[in-house]
Design an enzyme around this catalytic site. Structure first.
Site, PDB file in Angstrom:
ATOM      1  N   HIS A  72      36.461   0.065  10.350  1.00 38.32           N
ATOM      2  CA  HIS A  72      36.308   0.051   9.261  1.00 38.32           C
ATOM      3  C   HIS A  72      37.655   0.410   8.058  1.00 38.32           C
ATOM      4  O   HIS A  72      37.858   0.550   8.379  1.00 38.32           O
ATOM      5  CB  HIS A  72      35.590   1.353   8.896  1.00 38.32           C
ATOM      6  CG  HIS A  72      34.091   1.285   9.657  1.00 38.32           C
ATOM      7  ND1 HIS A  72      32.763   2.428   9.349  1.00 38.32           N
ATOM      8  CD2 HIS A  72      33.010   0.410  10.715  1.00 38.32           C
ATOM      9  CE1 HIS A  72      31.764   1.968  10.043  1.00 38.32           C
ATOM     10  NE2 HIS A  72      32.306   0.705  10.598  1.00 38.32           N
ATOM     11  N   TYR A 200      27.192   8.053   3.211  1.00 32.54           N
ATOM     12  CA  TYR A 200      27.475   9.349   2.763  1.00 32.54           C
ATOM     13  C   TYR A 200      26.181   9.083   1.258  1.00 32.54           C
ATOM     14  O   TYR A 200      26.869   8.863   0.315  1.00 32.54           O
ATOM     15  CB  TYR A 200      28.610  10.032   2.298  1.00 32.54           C
ATOM     16  CG  TYR A 200      29.766   9.965   3.372  1.00 32.54           C
ATOM     17  CD1 TYR A 200      29.521  11.490   4.155  1.00 32.54           C
ATOM     18  CD2 TYR A 200      30.579   8.884   3.807  1.00 32.54           C
ATOM     19  CE1 TYR A 200      31.042  11.391   5.562  1.00 32.54           C
ATOM     20  CE2 TYR A 200      31.710   9.294   5.086  1.00 32.54           C
ATOM     21  CZ  TYR A 200      31.105  10.254   5.870  1.00 32.54           C
ATOM     22  OH  TYR A 200      32.153  10.676   7.182  1.00 32.54           O
ATOM     23  N   PRO A 292      31.718  18.838   9.459  1.00 32.01           N
ATOM     24  CA  PRO A 292      31.292  17.554   9.700  1.00 32.01           C
ATOM     25  C   PRO A 292      31.738  16.726   9.102  1.00 32.01           C
ATOM     26  O   PRO A 292      32.035  14.716   9.046  1.00 32.01           O
ATOM     27  CB  PRO A 292      30.292  17.176  10.902  1.00 32.01           C
ATOM     28  CG  PRO A 292      29.188  18.248  10.087  1.00 32.01           C
ATOM     29  CD  PRO A 292      30.231  19.063  10.042  1.00 32.01           C
ATOM     30  N   LYS A 296      36.922  14.586  10.216  1.00 29.68           N
ATOM     31  CA  LYS A 296      37.977  16.022  10.318  1.00 29.68           C
ATOM     32  C   LYS A 296      37.818  16.670  11.845  1.00 29.68           C
ATOM     33  O   LYS A 296      39.067  16.810  11.908  1.00 29.68           O
ATOM     34  CB  LYS A 296      38.269  16.773   9.181  1.00 29.68           C
ATOM     35  CG  LYS A 296      38.730  15.943   7.888  1.00 29.68           C
ATOM     36  CD  LYS A 296      39.948  14.999   7.932  1.00 29.68           C
ATOM     37  CE  LYS A 296      39.854  13.401   7.662  1.00 29.68           C
ATOM     38  NZ  LYS A 296      40.352  12.667   7.957  1.00 29.68           N
ATOM     39  N   TYR A 384      40.718  10.598   4.095  1.00 30.38           N
ATOM     40  CA  TYR A 384      39.905   9.990   4.745  1.00 30.38           C
ATOM     41  C   TYR A 384      40.561   9.800   6.376  1.00 30.38           C
ATOM     42  O   TYR A 384      39.992   9.183   7.015  1.00 30.38           O
ATOM     43  CB  TYR A 384      38.286   9.765   4.086  1.00 30.38           C
ATOM     44  CG  TYR A 384      37.636   9.083   4.979  1.00 30.38           C
ATOM     45  CD1 TYR A 384      36.312  10.214   5.104  1.00 30.38           C
ATOM     46  CD2 TYR A 384      37.573   8.187   6.187  1.00 30.38           C
ATOM     47  CE1 TYR A 384      34.884   9.286   5.380  1.00 30.38           C
ATOM     48  CE2 TYR A 384      36.573   7.904   7.092  1.00 30.38           C
ATOM     49  CZ  TYR A 384      34.940   8.427   7.008  1.00 30.38           C
ATOM     50  OH  TYR A 384      34.035   8.389   7.287  1.00 30.38           O
TER      51      TYR A 384
END
Length: 389
Positions: A72, A200, A292, A296, A384
């Site tokens: 990704h 998200y 979550p 991480k 991220y």
């Protein structure tokens, strides 16, 4: 029985540490309270930072991961009917991969079996003794009989509810915690992912996440009340609510189906300091928990493993104890940065029961800043994908 390192906990962090140590000729026995099948049945996250991917390769357990993972190069964020992507490759030249934590654990167990390393399952009543001396030992019950393992060091990789953290005296241990006033209701379904990136979603009805494990296995979440129970949510009710929280064009493409797993997870931020007491070292959830949001949890555990692995190899191979002496300080420095990112992302995307109209305007402004400001996107991408070890 004697070994150099006892690893308490047979999850991915304990197994990864054991595999890395084995490759350096350092003996380790893994103790796991549950059965192997139970551990492999646990559904967990699937986003791996570049640091964890590199550790898997160094441990010699990356062959299946490299073949089956999804790379990704970014992630997507939605608010109302807006959807925008944060392109990691463009911003910082790195990416993440999607490969389920269950598969990571399976690969590590297979590697452990292949080299004949000792893993003791159904080890009940584990107790860590004399960790503040030069001669620690661990006892456990197996088949109604007590066993003892003498060792040089103990690695506590046994999670939030394990014995390792509780072994550190209250007079030494300091804990920091924030409990969020909501949970995540998640389902696993044998359906194709709705999007080629994770989504998200911030909406007036609450947070949602669209994730995946493979091309026909999807993982979806919605923010829910802590008082909710998974069995109170029918599959149809879940799908209907998820659609309401996504942009219309995404919701229209969503393929629904029966859930094969459904559960609710509370959200908390938690850190215990220090992560070392004598010859006991904490790794992963034994020392810290993150929400979550931002994926991480496993990745922060992997950074602990990296620090401890190098500290132990330095001690055994180079007679150098500096890595052991600085382990807690190094690990915690990175842990708190991961805590910050997860905390900030959780606050950015969720609805809180006490939010005022002003708070909601500020949240919207933060999301729009992330949408249109490349500097903000770069900070998000760096965190991220994973900060350096």
């Amino acid at each position: 029985m004697r070994t150099q390192v006892v690893i308490v906990g047979g999850g991915p962090s304990g197994l990864l540490l054991g595999q890395l140590l084995h490759l350096k000729g350092i003996e380790a026995i893994v103790l796991e309270r549950k059965t192997r099948d139970y551990v492999l049945a646990r559904i967990r996250a699937g986003i791996l930072e570049t640091g964890l991917v590199d550790l898997m390769r160094e441990a010699g357990v990356s062959e299946r991961m490299d073949k089956e993972c999804f790379v990704h190069s970014g992630t997507s964020i939605s608010y109302e009917n807006e959807l925008f992507s944060i392109n990691f490759e463009k911003l910082i030249g790195r990416n993440v991969i999607v490969y389920g934590q269950t598969e990571v654990t399976r690969d590590l167990y297979d590697a452990r079996d292949a080299v004949g390393a000792q893993t003791i399952f159904e080890a009940d009543g584990v107790s860590i003794h004399d960790a503040d001396t030069d001669a620690p030992y661990v006892t456990y019950l197996k088949d109604s009989k007590e066993h003892r393992i003498d060792c040089d060091f103990v690695a506590g990789c046994d999670g939030f509810h394990g014995v390792s953290r509780q072994t550190i005296p209250d007079t030494v241990r300091k804990e920091y915690e924030k409990v969020f006033p909501f949970g995540w209701l998640g389902i696993l379904s044998e359906t194709p992912p709705v999007h080629d990136e994770l989504i998200y979603a911030n909406s007036t009805r609450g947070f949602a996440l669209c994730s995946m494990r493979n091309e026909n296995l999807s993982r979806y979440y919605i923010q829910c009340d802590l008082s909710d129970k998974a069995e109170d949510w029918s599959d149809d009710a879940f799908w209907d609510e998820l659609k309401r929280r996504l942009p219309e064009d995404i919701a229209e493409k969503l393929v629904t189906g029966p859930s094969i797993e459904k559960s609710i997870a509370p959200l908390r931020s938690f850190v215990s300091e220090p992560m070392r007491w004598g010859r006991l070292f904490l790794c992963g959830d034994a020392a810290h928990i993150v929400p979550p949001t931002g994926a991480k949890g496993l990745n922060t555990a992997a950074s602990d493993v990296q620090y401890l692995y190098h500290a132990l190899t330095g001690f055994y191979l180079d007679k150098d104890s500096r890595g052991l002496d600085t382990y807690s300080e190094k690990a915690l420095a990175r842990v708190w940065k991961a805590e910050r990112f997860s905390w900030a992302t959780t606050n950015l995307l969720h609805r809180f029961p006490d939010q005022s109209e002003f708070d909601l305007k500020m949240q919207r402004a933060e999301i729009e800043s992330l949408h249109f400001n490349e500097t903000a996107q770069k900070w998000f991408a760096e965190n991220y994908v994973g900060l350096p070890y």
